[in-house]
Design an enzyme around this catalytic site. Sequence first.
Site, short mmCIF file in Angstrom:
data_model
loop_
_atom_site.label_atom_id
_atom_site.label_comp_id
_atom_site.label_asym_id
_atom_site.label_seq_id
_atom_site.Cartn_x
_atom_site.Cartn_y
_atom_site.Cartn_z
N ASN A 220 -10.22 -0.66 0.07
CA ASN A 220 -8.76 -0.52 0.12
C ASN A 220 -8.18 -0.98 -1.22
OD1 ASN A 220 -6.01 -0.89 0.52
ND2 ASN A 220 -6.22 -1.83 2.53
N HIS B 286 -3.44 6.73 2.94
CA HIS B 286 -3.84 5.47 2.30
C HIS B 286 -5.18 5.06 2.90
CE1 HIS B 286 -4.23 1.41 1.16
NE2 HIS B 286 -3.92 0.92 2.35
N CYS C 275 0.81 -1.23 0.00
CA CYS C 275 0.00 0.00 0.00
C CYS C 275 0.84 1.28 0.00
CB CYS C 275 -0.95 -0.01 1.19
SG CYS C 275 -1.89 -1.52 1.31
O1 UT7 Z 1 -3.77 -1.67 3.76
C1 UT7 Z 1 -2.82 -1.63 4.75
C2 UT7 Z 1 -2.87 -2.75 5.69
N1 UT7 Z 1 -4.17 -3.00 6.24
C3 UT7 Z 1 -4.48 -2.56 7.45
O2 UT7 Z 1 -3.76 -1.83 8.05
C4 UT7 Z 1 -5.78 -3.07 8.00
C5 UT7 Z 1 -5.78 -2.95 9.48
N2 UT7 Z 1 -6.86 -3.63 10.15
C6 UT7 Z 1 -8.18 -3.35 10.04
O3 UT7 Z 1 -8.59 -2.52 9.24
C7 UT7 Z 1 -9.11 -4.03 11.00
O4 UT7 Z 1 -8.36 -4.71 11.97
C8 UT7 Z 1 -10.12 -5.01 10.32
C9 UT7 Z 1 -11.17 -4.26 9.55
C10 UT7 Z 1 -9.37 -5.95 9.39
C11 UT7 Z 1 -10.83 -5.83 11.37
O5 UT7 Z 1 -11.49 -4.97 12.30
P1 UT7 Z 1 -11.32 -5.16 13.88
O6 UT7 Z 1 -12.19 -4.18 14.51
O7 UT7 Z 1 -9.84 -5.08 14.16
O8 UT7 Z 1 -11.90 -6.59 14.11
P2 UT7 Z 1 -11.18 -7.87 14.73
O9 UT7 Z 1 -10.22 -8.46 13.76
O10 UT7 Z 1 -10.69 -7.55 16.11
O11 UT7 Z 1 -12.40 -8.86 14.88
C12 UT7 Z 1 -13.49 -8.57 15.77
C13 UT7 Z 1 -14.58 -9.58 15.54
C14 UT7 Z 1 -14.10 -11.03 15.54
O12 UT7 Z 1 -15.08 -11.83 16.13
P3 UT7 Z 1 -14.94 -12.31 17.66
O13 UT7 Z 1 -13.65 -13.09 17.72
O14 UT7 Z 1 -14.89 -11.05 18.47
O15 UT7 Z 1 -16.16 -13.12 17.87
C15 UT7 Z 1 -14.02 -11.36 14.08
O16 UT7 Z 1 -14.16 -12.74 13.82
O17 UT7 Z 1 -15.17 -9.37 14.26
C16 UT7 Z 1 -15.19 -10.60 13.55
N3 UT7 Z 1 -15.10 -10.29 12.12
C17 UT7 Z 1 -16.19 -10.06 11.35
N4 UT7 Z 1 -17.50 -10.07 11.65
C18 UT7 Z 1 -18.35 -9.79 10.64
C19 UT7 Z 1 -13.99 -10.16 11.36
N5 UT7 Z 1 -14.34 -9.85 10.10
C20 UT7 Z 1 -15.70 -9.78 10.08
C21 UT7 Z 1 -16.62 -9.51 9.06
N6 UT7 Z 1 -17.93 -9.51 9.40
N7 UT7 Z 1 -16.27 -9.21 7.80
#
Ligand code: UT7
Length: 330
Positions: free
Chosen positions: A287, A257, A117
């Site tokens: 993204n 980004h 990115c």
């Molecule tokens: O492009 C440059 C590099 N990319 C980044 O820098 C991306 C950085 N990260 C992010 O943008 C975020 O961490 C994400 C959008 C990927 C994820 O968001 P989050 O708030 O950090 O969620 P999480 O990974 O902590 O997951 C929270 C919960 C989990 O469920 P449990 O374990 O709490 O029951 C996940 O399984 O959300 C769940 N989850 C989803 N639920 C519904 C993860 N993806 C989804 C989804 N829909 N698509």
Amino acid sequence: MTNNSYNAGILGMGHAYPSGILTNADLEKMVDTSDEWITTRTGIKQRHKAADDEYTSQFAVKAGKQALERAGIDPNDIDIIICATTTPDQILPSTGCIIQRELGCENAAGMDVFAACSGFIYGITMVESMIRTGQIRYALVIGAEVLTKYVDYTDRSTCVLFGDGAGAAVLGPVPKEKGILATKIRSDGRYEEQLYALGGGTRYGTTHETIEKRMHYFRMKGNELFKIAVRSMADISLEVLEKAGLTIEDIDLVIPHQANQRITDAVAQRLGINQEKVYSNIAYHGNTSSASIPIAMDECIQSGKIREGSTVLLTAFGGGVTWGATILKF
Ligand code: UT7
């Protein structure tokens, strides 16, 4: 031959993306997710998705052609084409060479930069000193991705994030008080396991086993990456501000980004800049990795958000991990 009487600046930009659109409602039918989760956790409402027969260089060429026309530069006057991409058309030749052929830039060297990115900032940083020192005159830097072909549509933690597109910039000499005032790029390979695609390279060449294990798709530890992204983008922004002898009050517009609206908001908060001065289009494009900054820049130029005299801060972070920031005066 050194000439320090000018800077490298943007002479024209363009962007392109596939007509196919994948909405949150579409994704609700594919994986266990919801529009509500995607919107509140990422800010994304839709993303562009290439068709099976579409590929990266097609969007790069469209964006590059538009940038050349707007800059009023003849393709034969381009000395170097850098395509920032993590999703090239193929392993060989580089997408930069394919773009060079398709645009008819007969005097240009074509190459790819592989910095996820942060690729567009890597690309403009590379050509900045070449232009400023008179080594070359005009460069075409394009961030182009078809990420959706590397996305595992059974993995809800990544498949909701990524979209396809390309953004291009023609750079050339501009008066000393304009153009790129400061730029900086960094990487830290210790964070390799935060965002990767293992299959298809020389370490895990393509076999039935790598395909069965879905090793050719992106994997991401989003939560951990989130914190590193916020810290890195904010810190390097402060470093380039200092390098340029400016403060955040001097910045008219920040173009980060577009990884996640919450990352953008957290970076803005750390920098102490009003949200209104921070551009976001993530709702419409998702993204798009190396394409996100040049697409956003071109949208801002076309809408008049960036105009003559605007001082703009770009900041990016991506897999590698890589990060960078640039300050430009238009
Ligand atoms: O492009 C440059 C590099 N990319 C980044 O820098 C991306 C950085 N990260 C992010 O943008 C975020 O961490 C994400 C959008 C990927 C994820 O968001 P989050 O708030 O950090 O969620 P999480 O990974 O902590 O997951 C929270 C919960 C989990 O469920 P449990 O374990 O709490 O029951 C996940 O399984 O959300 C769940 N989850 C989803 N639920 C519904 C993860 N993806 C989804 C989804 N829909 N698509």
